[in-house]
Scaffold this active site. Sequence first.
Site, PDB file in Angstrom:
ATOM      1  CD  GLU A  73      -3.070  -1.208   0.195  1.00 34.86           C
ATOM      2  OE1 GLU A  73      -2.809  -0.488  -0.786  1.00 34.86           O
ATOM      3  OE2 GLU A  73      -4.093  -1.836   0.691  1.00 34.86           O
ATOM      4  CE1 TYR A 119     -10.465  16.322  22.902  1.00 30.58           C
ATOM      5  CE2 TYR A 119      -8.939  15.095  21.892  1.00 30.58           C
ATOM      6  CZ  TYR A 119      -9.239  16.086  22.890  1.00 30.58           C
ATOM      7  OH  TYR A 119      -8.114  16.744  23.711  1.00 30.58           O
TER       8      TYR A 119
HETATM    9  P1  13P Z   1       0.343  -4.966   3.430  1.00 27.61           P
HETATM   10  O1  13P Z   1       0.749  -6.346   4.289  1.00 27.61           O
HETATM   11  O2  13P Z   1       1.145  -5.255   2.081  1.00 27.61           O
HETATM   12  O3  13P Z   1       0.747  -3.822   4.307  1.00 27.61           O
HETATM   13  O4  13P Z   1      -1.244  -4.995   3.238  1.00 27.61           O
HETATM   14  C1  13P Z   1      -1.895  -4.924   4.542  1.00 27.61           C
HETATM   15  C2  13P Z   1      -3.374  -4.311   4.050  1.00 27.61           C
HETATM   16  O5  13P Z   1      -3.780  -3.579   5.068  1.00 27.61           O
HETATM   17  C3  13P Z   1      -3.822  -4.462   2.704  1.00 27.61           C
HETATM   18  O6  13P Z   1      -4.692  -3.040   2.695  1.00 27.61           O
END
Ligand code: 13P
Length: 210
Positions: A73, A119
């Site tokens: 990501e 908040y």
């Molecule tokens: P990653 O393990 O590649 O960080 O992906 C995890 C995730 O949250 C996908 O949206």
Amino acid sequence: MKEAALREAIAEAGRSLFARGYAVGTAGNISARLEDGFLITPTNSSLGTLDPARISKLDARFQHVAGDKPSKEVFMHRAFFQARPATGGVVHLHSTMATAIACLAQPGERRPIPPLTPYFVMRIGRDLPVVAYFRPGDPAMEEAIAAEAANASAVLLANHGPVVAGASLRDAVAAAEELEEAAKLALLLRGAHPRELSPAQIDDLLKTFG
Ligand code: 13P
């Protein structure tokens, strides 16, 4: 913060989020800005057991230069760092309540969670745009997120979860937690017509703390 301390801070944030159920399995990723690049959690890692030394390092152009293979990501995080240059940290979670709202809300909606508490407004702001669904890791999400990130510090990815930016890693984590609580309240009070903060109260909060 220097690199070694930031590595420790990411691992500690991950441990804390995981221990309290904000992340499960290998879901979620955390990034933070360095003087000469970025740190981001490795792909397929559990936020609960991050090894500070193995956290991925990216250069200023987001190329992988050290540590384990970075999160798929990276594009999601890069969208915030580039669209909001004051961003110091980004947190992506699949936290249950915010993800539930991400499944209910329509892409294009800007306020899927009502302004119930100060908040939420102080940490997230006025808008929480809902971005269309993309497969996890799809680079096409970068443009869609960047289009919203210029005017919002957080987005909900449809059927996926929240992405939250902050001026520092600590701020991003705090905002992600606040978003999850606001989502929980929104679901708890769905249909009950709770009292919302007024536009004047929201303006006052943003002027004072924004
Ligand atoms: P990653 O393990 O590649 O960080 O992906 C995890 C995730 O949250 C996908 O949206």
